[in-house]
Design an enzyme around this catalytic site. Structure first.
Site, PDB file in Angstrom:
ATOM      1  N   GLY A   1       2.210   2.931  -5.992  1.00  0.00           N
ATOM      2  CA  GLY A   1       1.435   2.554  -7.177  1.00  0.00           C
ATOM      3  C   GLY A   1      -0.036   2.260  -6.932  1.00  0.00           C
TER       4      GLY A   1
ATOM      5  N   TYR B   1       6.696 -14.249 -14.328  1.00  0.00           N
ATOM      6  CA  TYR B   1       5.654 -13.275 -13.945  1.00  0.00           C
ATOM      7  C   TYR B   1       4.291 -13.718 -14.468  1.00  0.00           C
ATOM      8  CZ  TYR B   1       3.315  -8.758 -13.366  1.00  0.00           C
ATOM      9  OH  TYR B   1       2.443  -7.761 -12.998  1.00  0.00           O
TER      10      TYR B   1
ATOM     11  N   GLY C   1      -1.503   0.003  -5.024  1.00  0.00           N
ATOM     12  CA  GLY C   1      -1.882  -0.168  -3.611  1.00  0.00           C
ATOM     13  C   GLY C   1      -2.098   1.166  -2.922  1.00  0.00           C
TER      14      GLY C   1
ATOM     15  N   GLY D   1       0.804  -1.229   0.000  1.00  0.00           N
ATOM     16  CA  GLY D   1       0.000   0.000   0.000  1.00  0.00           C
ATOM     17  C   GLY D   1       0.832   1.272   0.000  1.00  0.00           C
TER      18      GLY D   1
END
Ligand code: NDP
Length: 258
Positions: free
Chosen positions: A16, A149, A18, A13
Site C-alpha cells: 500500500g 482506530y 508504504g 513498506g
C-alpha cells in the site's frame, strides 16, 4: 533527485502506502529500509524496488526485535535521515461487540508501536532528520464502530506535535501525512470482490468534493515533500490528502443539488 544520499526507514513498506512511498523515495535517490511481517510481500517488494532497498521482517509491536533490526540495518546502510512510521491496521470495534484483545491489537499497532518505532530509531537518526507519522481522517470523522482506530489516529496527531517539540533541539522535524480513503490492501477484508470494492470506492469517493479515493502514490508524494529539504523549516504539521473530505465536506457529492 530530492533525496540524494539520504537513508530512509519505512515501516509497513511491503504494501500500500508504504510500498508506494518506498518507490518514490528510491526514485528520488534514497536508500530505503522497509519492514513488514509477511515474508511473501516483503520478498515481492524487495524484487520490485530493486537495488536501493533492504527488506526486514520485523513486527512493529515487538520493540526488542525492532531495536535489534534497526541497529543491524544502520550498520549496513548508514544512519537514517528519514523515518516514515507508516505500518498500521484497520478494523471495526463496535460498541457491544468488541473484545479487549481486538481493541488492544489496534492500539498496540497504530499507537504504541508508532511511539516505539520513533524511540527505537532515535539513536540511529542523524541530526536534522525528518520523521513522518501516518495519521488518518478518522481522527476527526466520528465514524460509527471505528472507535479504536480513530482514537489511535487522533493520538498520532497529538504525538506528531509532542515529538516535534521534543526533537527540535536536534533539528529533527516531525510531521504527518493524513490520508483519506486510499486504494490499498487495507480495504481487502471489508471488500472481498470487485463489485464490493467498486461500491466501497463509490461510497468513500462520494464523501469528498473531488469525488474519489486517493491513490497510494498521492500520499507518497506528500511524504516526499516532508522527507525532503523542500520542507526544512516545517515541523508539527499534517498534510491531509483526502480530496477535501474533512476541510470542505459540504462539497461532497451527496450534498450537491446540481
Ligand atoms: P496496507 O494494509 O496496504 O499496509 C499496511 C502495512 O502495515 C503493511 O505493510 C503491513 O505489513 C504493515 N503492518 C501492519 N501491522 C504490522 C506489524 N505489526 N508489524 C509490521 N508491519 C505491520 O494498508 P495501507 O497502506 O493503507 O496503510 C498504511 C497506513 O496508512 C496505516 O497506518 C493506515 O492506518 C494508514 N491509512 C490508510 C488509509 C487507507 O484508506 N488506505 C487511510 C488513512 C490512513 P504486513 O502485511 O507484512 O503485516
Amino acid at each position: 533527485m530530492r533525496l540524494r544520499n539520504k537513508v530512509a526507514l519505512i515501516t509497513g513498506g511491503n504494501s500500500g502506502i508504504g510500498l508506494a512511498t518506498a518507490k518514490v523515495f528510491i526514485d528520488e535517490g534514497a536508500k530505503v529500509v522497509i519492514t513488514g511481517r509477511n515474508p511473501e510481500t516483503l520478498a515481492a517488494a524487495e524484487k520490485a524496488l530493486g537495488a536501493g532497498v533492504l527488506a526486514l521482517k520485523v513486527d512493529v509491536t515487538d520493540t526488542t526485535a525492532t531495536e535489534k533490526a534497526l541497529a543491524e540495518a544502520t550498520e549496513k546502510v548508514g544512519k537514517f535521515d528519514i523515518v516514515f512510521a507508516n505500518a498500521g491496521i484497520g478494523g471495526a470495534t463496535p460498541l457491544g461487540d468488541t473484545s479487549p484483545e481486538q481493541f488492544n491489537r489496534i492500539i498496540g499497532t497504530n499507537l504504541t508501536a508508532v511511539f516505539f518505532t520513533v524511540q527505537s530509531a532515535l539513536p540511529h537518526l542523524n541530526d536534522g532528520a525528518s520523521v513522518i507519522l501516518n495519521g488518518s481522517v478518522h481522527a476527526v470523522l466520528g465514524a460509527p464502530a471505528w472507535t479504536a482506530y480513530a482514537a489511535t489516529k487522533a493520538a498520532v496527531r497529538a504525538m506528531t506535535r509532542n515529538m516535534a517539540s521534543e526533537l527540535a533541539p536536534r533539528g529533527i522535524r516531525v510531521n504527518q501525512v493524513t490520508p483519506g480513503g486510499t486504494k490499498t490492501p487495507i480495504w481487502s477484508p471489508m471488500a472481498q470482490t470487485e463489485d464490493a470494492m467498486s461500491a466501497l470506492e463509490a461510497r468513500l469517493g462520494g464523501m469528498s468534493p473531488l469525488g474519489r479515493m486517493s491513490e497510494a502514490d498521492e500520499i507518497a508524494k506528500a511524504a516526499l515533500y516532508l522527507a525532503s529539504d523542500d520542507s526544512t523549516n516545517v515541523t508539527g504539521i499534517e498534510i491531509t490528502v483526502d480530496g477535501g473530505m474533512t476541510s470542505a465536506p459540504s462539497g461532497a457529492k451527496i450534498f450537491r443539488t446540481a
